[in-house]
Scaffold this active site. Sequence first.
Site, PDB file in Angstrom:
ATOM      1  N   ASP A  62     -11.857   7.235   6.815  1.00 39.17           N
ATOM      2  CA  ASP A  62     -10.939   6.161   7.176  1.00 39.17           C
ATOM      3  C   ASP A  62     -10.307   6.451   8.531  1.00 39.17           C
ATOM      4  OD1 ASP A  62      -9.227   3.965   7.070  1.00 39.17           O
ATOM      5  OD2 ASP A  62      -7.682   5.100   6.012  1.00 39.17           O
TER       6      ASP A  62
ATOM      7  N   LYS B 159      -6.882   2.780  -1.750  1.00 40.50           N
ATOM      8  CA  LYS B 159      -7.414   3.723  -0.772  1.00 40.50           C
ATOM      9  C   LYS B 159      -8.153   4.836  -1.496  1.00 40.50           C
ATOM     10  CE  LYS B 159      -6.302   6.125   3.531  1.00 40.50           C
ATOM     11  NZ  LYS B 159      -5.307   6.313   4.592  1.00 40.50           N
TER      12      LYS B 159
ATOM     13  N   ASP C  15      -7.010  -4.020  11.030  1.00 45.74           N
ATOM     14  CA  ASP C  15      -6.276  -2.811  10.652  1.00 45.74           C
ATOM     15  C   ASP C  15      -6.945  -1.583  11.248  1.00 45.74           C
ATOM     16  OD1 ASP C  15      -4.683  -0.897   9.578  1.00 45.74           O
ATOM     17  OD2 ASP C  15      -5.215  -1.259   7.489  1.00 45.74           O
TER      18      ASP C  15
ATOM     19  N   TRP D 282       0.864  -1.194   0.000  1.00 44.45           N
ATOM     20  CA  TRP D 282       0.000   0.000   0.000  1.00 44.45           C
ATOM     21  C   TRP D 282       0.888   1.227   0.000  1.00 44.45           C
ATOM     22  CZ3 TRP D 282      -0.116   3.956   3.655  1.00 44.45           C
ATOM     23  CH2 TRP D 282      -1.071   4.935   3.424  1.00 44.45           C
TER      24      TRP D 282
ATOM     25  N   ASP E 226      -9.382  -2.832   2.291  1.00 41.87           N
ATOM     26  CA  ASP E 226      -9.415  -2.225   3.620  1.00 41.87           C
ATOM     27  C   ASP E 226     -10.804  -1.637   3.800  1.00 41.87           C
ATOM     28  OD1 ASP E 226      -9.288  -0.149   5.696  1.00 41.87           O
ATOM     29  OD2 ASP E 226      -7.147  -0.556   5.712  1.00 41.87           O
TER      30      ASP E 226
ATOM     31  N   GLU F   1      -3.174  -3.007  -2.230  1.00 44.87           N
ATOM     32  CA  GLU F   1      -4.250  -2.386  -1.450  1.00 44.87           C
ATOM     33  C   GLU F   1      -4.554  -0.981  -1.944  1.00 44.87           C
ATOM     34  OE1 GLU F   1      -5.096  -0.963   3.188  1.00 44.87           O
ATOM     35  OE2 GLU F   1      -3.305  -2.127   2.676  1.00 44.87           O
TER      36      GLU F   1
ATOM     37  N   HIS G  22     -11.320   2.110   3.482  1.00 51.09           N
ATOM     38  CA  HIS G  22     -10.739   2.809   2.337  1.00 51.09           C
ATOM     39  C   HIS G  22     -11.723   3.092   1.215  1.00 51.09           C
ATOM     40  CE1 HIS G  22      -6.199   1.866   3.150  1.00 51.09           C
ATOM     41  NE2 HIS G  22      -6.809   2.464   4.162  1.00 51.09           N
TER      42      HIS G  22
ATOM     43  N   ASP H 205     -10.209   4.360  11.260  1.00 50.34           N
ATOM     44  CA  ASP H 205      -9.548   3.219  11.908  1.00 50.34           C
ATOM     45  C   ASP H 205      -9.963   3.020  13.358  1.00 50.34           C
ATOM     46  OD1 ASP H 205      -7.653   2.147   9.822  1.00 50.34           O
ATOM     47  OD2 ASP H 205      -7.097   4.252   9.792  1.00 50.34           O
TER      48      ASP H 205
ATOM     49  N   HIS I 241      -8.332  -6.111   5.198  1.00 52.87           N
ATOM     50  CA  HIS I 241      -7.877  -5.328   6.337  1.00 52.87           C
ATOM     51  C   HIS I 241      -9.134  -4.757   6.982  1.00 52.87           C
ATOM     52  CE1 HIS I 241      -3.338  -4.457   5.491  1.00 52.87           C
ATOM     53  NE2 HIS I 241      -3.623  -5.734   5.562  1.00 52.87           N
TER      54      HIS I 241
END
Length: 421
Positions: free
Chosen positions: A296, A230, A328, A187, A261, A228, A264, A298, A288
């Site tokens: 995003d 985003k 993640d 990524w 992800d 990956e 993302h 997290d 993820h």
Amino acid sequence: MTSQQIETSYSFAKERYAALGVDTDAVLKNLAVIPISLHAWQGDDVCGFESPDAQLTGGGIQAIGNYPGKARTAAEMRMDLDKALSLIPGSHRVNLQAIHVDSDEKVERNNFQPKHFSRWIDWAKERKLGLDFNPSYFSHPKADAGFTLTSTDEGIRQFWIEHGIACRKIGEAFGKALGTPCVTNIWIPDGYKDIPVDRKAPRERLVNALDTILAEKIDPRYNLDAVESKLFGLGLESYTAGSHEFYMGYAVSRNLLLCFDTGHFHPTEVISDKLSAVLMFVDQVLLHVSRGVRWDSDHVLILSDELQALAQEIVRGEFLKRVHISLDFFDASINRVAAWVIGARNMSKALLLALLEPTAQLRKFELDGDYTSRLTMLEELKTLPWGAVWDYYCLTQNVPAGHLWLDEIKHYERDVLFKRT
């Protein structure tokens, strides 16, 4: 609850599910061998161990909070991971960033070698854990301009190409040493804060750089390559070279794993709806799993509708052998070890709920056009005593059931984490 109470509750739950044709003993045997890869960067706020004062910078990512007890060294992180893994039922893995290098010598990222991660290999081997890996294209002077593999500076681009090549060799070494393939995931944060004129050229450079990194074929028994995407990052709101469409095309054309992800994408997009579509064209997928709140961000996983839908899609689609699950998120506002435990246990709970469905019966309702029965069954499943099955699973895996694991975290916090300065 006592062990006897848990076993009694489970016996009643087992009967309820058996009436629907679900063998809960078989479900728990299956669940116990589904690995979840714990992401090391939750334990150190994505700072790494390249230097004593390493800080997360760049890449459009940010860890929020300053809860005491962050892992300052690889040894401290391994200690924290040991504690977390002792409270999570099942057999799992650990996912490292390249910044988690553990070496007595100072070495640049393009010169990383398996020997610089030998302590991680020894630790994982002793615990029979698999390791996954990620090149770290952020928090480095050569990434400060926001461009790595797409940089117009040939020297910078070459540095990051060499880093990617080095990381694949490290992933291969993990796989050889531990007897299970390492998923090495690429990524990059590259993009623009404002609207670019030329969207094509950075992607052309990215294709060429990736092709160079991936030119050497590595036995998939040891290493699996993933890419990956985003949507955007902080300071990179208008354009990301490695978008979903870019990497979907690249993964299909190069026979790679495509990484989703869950943070993302646009807030209204769900990954559960994408899995079966993409798995028509790629052999395997890497997840993820994070929780985005409006962006995003997290956050630690909760047992949300989308997390359950994601697990259901994996199970209903018979994708368990084709989907690699990694966590993640990075939350520095709460106990970092507890965050691992909460997230992993919720991912396991979501998988349990999916495995407890009478999938064959539900599929028959659907094929017969009996949507009334399908909806009725799906709703009735929500109130079945799956919690009793989960508690019994924890009991058989020798980890605390219910919220009792938090007592161990509090002791660890007092005796270890709060003593770190």
